[in-house]
Design a protein around this motif. Structure first.
Motif, PDB file in Angstrom:
ATOM      1  N   PHE A  45     151.252  77.404  46.425  1.00 46.80           N
ATOM      2  CA  PHE A  45     151.478  78.703  46.360  1.00 46.80           C
ATOM      3  C   PHE A  45     150.323  79.576  45.792  1.00 46.80           C
ATOM      4  O   PHE A  45     149.363  78.845  45.167  1.00 46.80           O
TER       5      PHE A  45
ATOM      6  N   TRP B 247     156.030  85.450  42.013  1.00 44.55           N
ATOM      7  CA  TRP B 247     154.841  86.349  42.788  1.00 44.55           C
ATOM      8  C   TRP B 247     155.928  87.485  43.292  1.00 44.55           C
ATOM      9  O   TRP B 247     156.891  87.809  43.667  1.00 44.55           O
TER      10      TRP B 247
ATOM     11  N   LEU C 175     156.936  72.088  49.146  1.00 42.18           N
ATOM     12  CA  LEU C 175     157.427  73.445  49.084  1.00 42.18           C
ATOM     13  C   LEU C 175     156.319  74.446  49.262  1.00 42.18           C
ATOM     14  O   LEU C 175     155.156  74.284  48.782  1.00 42.18           O
ATOM     15  N   TYR C 176     156.649  75.688  49.808  1.00 39.34           N
ATOM     16  CA  TYR C 176     155.705  76.961  50.113  1.00 39.34           C
ATOM     17  C   TYR C 176     156.320  78.059  49.381  1.00 39.34           C
ATOM     18  O   TYR C 176     157.420  78.610  49.536  1.00 39.34           O
ATOM     19  N   PHE C 177     155.330  78.924  48.604  1.00 38.58           N
ATOM     20  CA  PHE C 177     156.106  80.078  47.994  1.00 38.58           C
ATOM     21  C   PHE C 177     155.008  81.328  48.334  1.00 38.58           C
ATOM     22  O   PHE C 177     153.964  81.334  48.703  1.00 38.58           O
ATOM     23  N   ALA C 178     155.641  82.476  48.659  1.00 43.81           N
ATOM     24  CA  ALA C 178     155.039  83.796  48.555  1.00 43.81           C
ATOM     25  C   ALA C 178     154.367  83.766  50.209  1.00 43.81           C
ATOM     26  O   ALA C 178     154.801  83.271  50.980  1.00 43.81           O
ATOM     27  N   TRP C 179     153.011  84.165  50.234  1.00 49.29           N
ATOM     28  CA  TRP C 179     152.264  84.346  51.454  1.00 49.29           C
ATOM     29  C   TRP C 179     152.213  83.108  52.021  1.00 49.29           C
ATOM     30  O   TRP C 179     152.007  82.995  53.274  1.00 49.29           O
TER      31      TRP C 179
ATOM     32  N   TRP D 236     151.351  91.472  49.042  1.00 52.71           N
ATOM     33  CA  TRP D 236     152.018  90.579  47.808  1.00 52.71           C
ATOM     34  C   TRP D 236     150.727  91.045  46.841  1.00 52.71           C
ATOM     35  O   TRP D 236     149.690  91.241  47.300  1.00 52.71           O
TER      36      TRP D 236
ATOM     37  N   PRO E 227     147.977  82.377  43.156  1.00 51.89           N
ATOM     38  CA  PRO E 227     148.109  82.594  41.747  1.00 51.89           C
ATOM     39  C   PRO E 227     148.957  83.480  41.477  1.00 51.89           C
ATOM     40  O   PRO E 227     149.529  84.200  42.192  1.00 51.89           O
TER      41      PRO E 227
ATOM     42  N   GLU F   3     159.484  86.909  43.803  1.00 47.35           N
ATOM     43  CA  GLU F   3     159.964  85.505  44.065  1.00 47.35           C
ATOM     44  C   GLU F   3     159.749  84.512  43.002  1.00 47.35           C
ATOM     45  O   GLU F   3     158.917  84.984  42.145  1.00 47.35           O
TER      46      GLU F   3
ATOM     47  N   ALA G  87     146.674  88.357  41.871  1.00 45.52           N
ATOM     48  CA  ALA G  87     146.382  88.071  40.622  1.00 45.52           C
ATOM     49  C   ALA G  87     145.058  88.724  40.317  1.00 45.52           C
ATOM     50  O   ALA G  87     143.967  89.103  41.006  1.00 45.52           O
TER      51      ALA G  87
ATOM     52  N   ALA H 178     154.275  71.484  45.337  1.00 44.57           N
ATOM     53  CA  ALA H 178     154.300  72.922  45.999  1.00 44.57           C
ATOM     54  C   ALA H 178     153.034  73.732  45.866  1.00 44.57           C
ATOM     55  O   ALA H 178     152.323  73.352  45.113  1.00 44.57           O
TER      56      ALA H 178
ATOM     57  N   ARG I 104     154.326  80.502  52.129  1.00 48.32           N
ATOM     58  CA  ARG I 104     155.452  80.334  52.780  1.00 48.32           C
ATOM     59  C   ARG I 104     155.789  81.197  54.145  1.00 48.32           C
ATOM     60  O   ARG I 104     156.048  80.513  55.133  1.00 48.32           O
ATOM     61  N   GLU I 105     155.280  82.443  54.149  1.00 54.58           N
ATOM     62  CA  GLU I 105     155.270  83.290  55.060  1.00 54.58           C
ATOM     63  C   GLU I 105     154.463  82.725  56.430  1.00 54.58           C
ATOM     64  O   GLU I 105     154.744  82.750  57.633  1.00 54.58           O
TER      65      GLU I 105
END
Lengths: 144, 83
Positions: free
Chosen positions: B77, A118, B6-10, A130, B79, A46, A133, B75, B12-13
């Motif tokens: 997110f 990601w 905005l949200y990303f990866a987990w 996921w 790391p 992503e 890091a 945003a 966002r989920e």
């Protein structure tokens, strides 16, 4: 001086064909999807449209200035990538070997921990965890 | 002011959506996080451990105590794991 984000596969040989004309040293690195002994079928990558491209360009320009690179190239893929596929590459061209190696390592350290990507593991049963890091990757930035 | 969050990866989920428009008077990122976490249990859970959350203001990395200033887009997110 190219930073490119794309879904499609690329040909490393093709990318290096006209790269760094006149340089004395060229270094390239590519990262691949590991199967992790069959635990992993693919990775889903992503990104943050807009910010990711800007970050890739900014790190390339910073490396060029710091190490006096004559040319640099960063290609990073996103979306679903099967085990064994190439995820990304960096290439650096400089007058001498040390600057080319250092420039490539600098780019990799920054891309790994500061470019907005990601990774999520996809196993035989479907989407999994996921990727977390790693502290070593964060620590690697300290040397720059 | 209105912000695009905005949200990303987990993140966002866990929050259940990639972006939302938020009306806020928050002065800093941390104040905005407090407002978001108070919205519902999903936001609260996603934002409960801030050591695992990174922030960008208008697509530049920032820290939790950064002033929101004139930012239009924030945003959140985990790391990053590029390369």
């Amino acid at each position: 001086m190219v930073a490119r984000l794309q879904r499609d596969a690329f040909d490393i040989g093709e990318e290096l064909r006209d790269f760094g004309a006149g340089a004395g040293a060229i270094v390239s690195f590519s990262g691949l999807v590991r199967a992790e002994g069959g635990r992993l079928v693919a990775l889903e990558i992503e990104h943050y449209p807009g910010m990711t491209e800007k970050a890739m360009t900014a790190y390339g320009e910073a490396a060029a200035e710091r190490f006096g690179l004559r040319d640099w190239r960063i290609i990073h893929r996103h979306g679903r990538l099967e085990a064994g596929e190439t995820i990304m590459m960096v290439a650096t061209a400089a007058r001498h070997r040390r600057a080319a190696f250092d420039g490539a390592e600098y780019l990799m350290d920054w891309l790994k921990s500061r470019a907005p990507f990601w990774k999520r593991e996809i196993g035989p049963a479907g989407p999994g965890a996921w990727v977390e890091a790693r502290a070593e990757d964060e620590d690697a930035l300290a040397r720059w | 002011m209105a912000l695009d969050v905005l949200y990303f990866a987990w993140l966002r989920e866990r929050i259940g959506q990639p972006r939302e428009r938020i009306e806020t008077d928050a002065a800093t990122v941390r104040e905005l996080v407090a407002q978001l976490a108070a919205m519902d249990e999903w936001h609260a859970a996603a934002l409960s451990d801030l050591s695992a959350v990174r922030v960008a203001l208008d697509q530049e990395l920032a820290d939790l105590d950064a002033p929101l200033g004139a930012a239009r887009e924030v945003a959140f997110f985990p790391p990053m794991t590029g390369g």
